[in-house]
Design a protein around this motif. Sequence first.
Motif, short mmCIF file in Angstrom:
data_model
loop_
_atom_site.label_atom_id
_atom_site.label_comp_id
_atom_site.label_asym_id
_atom_site.label_seq_id
_atom_site.Cartn_x
_atom_site.Cartn_y
_atom_site.Cartn_z
N GLU A 59 -0.48 55.34 79.74
CA GLU A 59 -0.41 54.48 80.91
C GLU A 59 -0.66 53.01 80.54
O GLU A 59 0.01 52.11 81.05
CB GLU A 59 -1.41 54.93 81.96
CG GLU A 59 -1.02 56.23 82.64
CD GLU A 59 -1.99 56.62 83.75
OE1 GLU A 59 -2.56 55.73 84.40
OE2 GLU A 59 -2.17 57.83 83.94
N ILE A 60 -1.62 52.78 79.66
CA ILE A 60 -1.92 51.42 79.22
C ILE A 60 -0.71 50.82 78.52
O ILE A 60 -0.34 49.66 78.75
CB ILE A 60 -3.17 51.39 78.31
CG1 ILE A 60 -4.42 51.70 79.13
CG2 ILE A 60 -3.30 50.05 77.59
CD1 ILE A 60 -5.67 51.90 78.30
N GLU A 61 -0.05 51.61 77.67
CA GLU A 61 1.14 51.14 76.97
C GLU A 61 2.26 50.82 77.95
O GLU A 61 2.97 49.81 77.80
CB GLU A 61 1.59 52.17 75.94
CG GLU A 61 0.66 52.29 74.74
CD GLU A 61 1.02 53.44 73.81
OE1 GLU A 61 1.99 54.18 74.11
OE2 GLU A 61 0.33 53.61 72.80
N GLU A 62 2.42 51.66 78.98
CA GLU A 62 3.45 51.41 79.98
C GLU A 62 3.18 50.12 80.75
O GLU A 62 4.09 49.31 80.98
CB GLU A 62 3.53 52.59 80.96
CG GLU A 62 4.16 53.83 80.39
CD GLU A 62 4.14 55.00 81.36
OE1 GLU A 62 3.92 54.77 82.57
OE2 GLU A 62 4.34 56.13 80.90
N VAL A 63 1.92 49.92 81.13
CA VAL A 63 1.54 48.69 81.86
C VAL A 63 1.76 47.49 80.97
O VAL A 63 2.25 46.44 81.43
CB VAL A 63 0.09 48.79 82.37
CG1 VAL A 63 -0.38 47.46 82.88
CG2 VAL A 63 -0.03 49.87 83.44
#
Length: 72
Positions: A59-63
Amino acid sequence: MKKIITTFTIICALGLIMIGCREEKTPEEKIEAAMEEVNEDLENTADDVKDAAEDLQDEIEEVAEEAGDDNN
């Protein structure tokens, strides 16, 4: 009447035999079983935490990707 008494006696005898043949666990065996159960629970929890951490990283990478796309 004799058949009823004989049948009842046989049923009682079989019941006592079945109860008497139960395998009793020693305290050491009970402790070992409990420790194995706790170990399995810890392994499952560790797997759950690892999965949650991987999901969070994704999720952090997507954000971060979305933030980078917004800046361009």
